[in-house]
Design a protein around this motif. Structure first.
Motif, PDB file in Angstrom:
ATOM      1  N   VAL A 124       0.846  -1.196   0.000  1.00 54.06           N
ATOM      2  CA  VAL A 124       0.000   0.000   0.000  1.00 54.06           C
ATOM      3  C   VAL A 124       0.880   1.244   0.000  1.00 54.06           C
ATOM      4  CG1 VAL A 124      -1.850   1.260   1.164  1.00 54.06           C
ATOM      5  CG2 VAL A 124      -1.767  -1.253   1.307  1.00 54.06           C
ATOM      6  N   ALA A 125       0.702   2.097  -1.013  1.00 56.01           N
ATOM      7  CA  ALA A 125       1.419   3.371  -1.076  1.00 56.01           C
ATOM      8  C   ALA A 125       0.645   4.423  -0.309  1.00 56.01           C
ATOM      9  CB  ALA A 125       1.610   3.805  -2.526  1.00 56.01           C
ATOM     10  N   ILE A 126       1.376   5.247   0.442  1.00 57.25           N
ATOM     11  CA  ILE A 126       0.731   6.349   1.161  1.00 57.25           C
ATOM     12  C   ILE A 126       1.501   7.644   0.897  1.00 57.25           C
ATOM     13  CG2 ILE A 126      -0.272   4.861   2.937  1.00 57.25           C
ATOM     14  CD1 ILE A 126       1.923   5.909   4.866  1.00 57.25           C
ATOM     15  N   PRO A 127       0.832   8.668   0.351  1.00 57.13           N
ATOM     16  CA  PRO A 127       1.464   9.978   0.161  1.00 57.13           C
ATOM     17  C   PRO A 127       1.250  10.928   1.333  1.00 57.13           C
ATOM     18  CG  PRO A 127      -0.551   9.847  -1.129  1.00 57.13           C
ATOM     19  CD  PRO A 127      -0.439   8.556  -0.388  1.00 57.13           C
ATOM     20  N   GLU A 128       0.770  10.417   2.462  1.00 58.58           N
ATOM     21  CA  GLU A 128       0.482  11.204   3.654  1.00 58.58           C
ATOM     22  C   GLU A 128       1.751  11.826   4.232  1.00 58.58           C
ATOM     23  OE1 GLU A 128      -1.127  12.862   7.135  1.00 58.58           O
ATOM     24  OE2 GLU A 128      -2.105  12.276   5.272  1.00 58.58           O
ATOM     25  N   CYS A 179       5.674   7.729   0.719  1.00 62.10           N
ATOM     26  CA  CYS A 179       6.317   8.829   0.000  1.00 62.10           C
ATOM     27  C   CYS A 179       5.483  10.089   0.241  1.00 62.10           C
ATOM     28  CB  CYS A 179       6.428   8.547  -1.492  1.00 62.10           C
ATOM     29  SG  CYS A 179       7.194   9.902  -2.429  1.00 62.10           S
ATOM     30  N   PRO A 180       5.761  10.822   1.320  1.00 60.19           N
ATOM     31  CA  PRO A 180       5.001  12.058   1.579  1.00 60.19           C
ATOM     32  C   PRO A 180       5.088  12.996   0.380  1.00 60.19           C
ATOM     33  CG  PRO A 180       6.355  11.466   3.468  1.00 60.19           C
ATOM     34  CD  PRO A 180       6.775  10.571   2.345  1.00 60.19           C
ATOM     35  N   LEU A 181       3.944  13.513  -0.041  1.00 58.59           N
ATOM     36  CA  LEU A 181       3.916  14.334  -1.264  1.00 58.59           C
ATOM     37  C   LEU A 181       3.737  15.813  -0.999  1.00 58.59           C
ATOM     38  CD1 LEU A 181       1.853  12.373  -3.938  1.00 58.59           C
ATOM     39  CD2 LEU A 181       4.260  13.031  -4.034  1.00 58.59           C
ATOM     40  N   VAL A 182       2.877  16.171  -0.038  1.00 63.08           N
ATOM     41  CA  VAL A 182       2.465  17.575   0.097  1.00 63.08           C
ATOM     42  C   VAL A 182       2.695  18.053   1.526  1.00 63.08           C
ATOM     43  CG1 VAL A 182       0.567  19.211  -0.155  1.00 63.08           C
ATOM     44  CG2 VAL A 182       0.693  17.229  -1.662  1.00 63.08           C
ATOM     45  N   THR A 224       3.513  22.826  -0.716  1.00 63.90           N
ATOM     46  CA  THR A 224       4.803  22.589  -1.368  1.00 63.90           C
ATOM     47  C   THR A 224       5.072  21.087  -1.347  1.00 63.90           C
ATOM     48  OG1 THR A 224       5.983  22.905   0.724  1.00 63.90           O
ATOM     49  CG2 THR A 224       5.743  24.838  -0.699  1.00 63.90           C
ATOM     50  N   TYR A 225       6.031  20.644  -2.179  1.00 72.71           N
ATOM     51  CA  TYR A 225       6.382  19.221  -2.181  1.00 72.71           C
ATOM     52  C   TYR A 225       7.050  18.842  -0.867  1.00 72.71           C
ATOM     53  CZ  TYR A 225       5.229  18.375  -7.068  1.00 72.71           C
ATOM     54  OH  TYR A 225       4.556  18.214  -8.244  1.00 72.71           O
ATOM     55  N   ILE A 231      10.137  10.721  -5.201  1.00 70.80           N
ATOM     56  CA  ILE A 231       8.896  10.590  -5.971  1.00 70.80           C
ATOM     57  C   ILE A 231       9.107   9.663  -7.161  1.00 70.80           C
ATOM     58  CG2 ILE A 231       7.157  11.847  -7.310  1.00 70.80           C
ATOM     59  CD1 ILE A 231       7.726  14.273  -5.471  1.00 70.80           C
ATOM     60  N   ALA A 232      10.285   9.733  -7.792  1.00 70.35           N
ATOM     61  CA  ALA A 232      10.603   8.835  -8.908  1.00 70.35           C
ATOM     62  C   ALA A 232      10.591   7.375  -8.450  1.00 70.35           C
ATOM     63  CB  ALA A 232      11.959   9.201  -9.504  1.00 70.35           C
TER      64      ALA A 232
END
Length: 273
Positions: free
Chosen positions: A10-14, A35-38, A166-167, A174-175
């Motif tokens: 399970v991927a989480i961008p949290e 992978c925290p995104l934001v 922001t990222y 991210i890649a």
């Protein structure tokens, strides 16, 4: 006994609570790809926060709408005057804004019927808004629908942004997430905010893999949205949520995901007649 998410990646961008979400998923047996995104980043100067508090203190706002708990926290961190919010009627969009306001000891007059702009408008439609002044805490972007609807009811609206998005991770991180998705090593992805989708697809476009990421997510990945606002952002990006929990919190979201895979496993193990 096999746990519901055993062998599920399970991927989480949290970004704000990745450890808590990871723990919830791992309890169900999942392998987590984080992978925290934001990241919410307060504006460099606190002029917006000072103006916000001044409007409340001087009686220039009849209603104050808080969209996010982060907005409440940034406001009171920049100008520590929770008592200034005692005058206007306070409306909180959803549970995070409610929790932040309660921690600060701020009275809450209304909680939106649903944690969306539509829910806010539905709540305020039961109030007399003509000639009322409404102060809105923006959440990193404009909200034309809210402002124009309130103005059509005769209210005057002041919208103030207290932070920007922001990222939260660099291009390499991210890649690596994109590589996991493209190579079929992600079974599900849990989105906990609308900006995560916009940032994910913007990064994919910048790295030249937007079409492939959208295709992989559409075909091969179970997409989980924590709520309706996030689901709408997915739709705008050409994606659809497979799972939207009734309760827009991380615990119910993980439980809904676990139930989804339990049902899928049960269906696969049931012999056809």
């Amino acid at each position: 006994m096999t746990r519901a998410l055993e062998n599920i990646r399970v991927a989480i961008p949290e970004n704000r609570y990745p450890e808590q979400l990871t723990t919830l998923l791992e309890r169900e047996g999942a392998t987590v790809v984080s992978c925290p995104l934001v990241r919410e980043t307060p504006h460099e100067d606190s002029e917006g926060a000072r103006r916000f508090i001044e409007l409340c203190e001087t009686g220039a706002a009849d209603y104050v709408i808080f969209y996010t708990g982060v907005g409440v926290n940034f406001l009171l961190r920049a100008v520590n005057k929770p008592a200034a919010l005692a005058g206007p009627k306070i409306l909180a969009r959803g549970p995070k804004a409610v929790a932040a306001l309660r921690r600060a000891g701020v009275r809450i007059d209304f909680i939106a019927d649903s944690p969306t702009t539509e829910g806010i408008l539905e709540t305020l439609s039961r109030q007399e808004m003509k000639d009322k002044s409404v102060l809105v805490q923006l959440y990193g972007q404009e909200n034309a629908k809210l402002c124009s609807t309130l103005e059509s009811w005769g209210a005057s609206v002041t919208a103030i942004s207290l932070y920007r998005y922001t990222y939260a991770s660099d291009d390499d991180a991210i890649a690596k997430l994109f590589a996991e998705i493209r190579e079929g090593r992600v079974d599900a992805i849990c989105f906990t905010s609308a900006p995560q989708i916009r940032f994910l697809m913007a990064a994919a476009a910048e790295q030249g893999v937007e079409d492939e990421i959208r295709s992989r997510l559409s075909r091969d990945v179970v997409i989980v949205s924590i709520g309706e606002v996030t689901a709408r952002a997915l739709s705008e990006a050409g994606l659809a949520a497979h799972i939207i929990p009734q309760d827009p919190r991380m615990g119910p979201m993980v439980k809904a995901l676990a139930n989804f895979f339990e049902r899928r496993r049960s269906a696969c193990s049931t012999p056809s007649s």
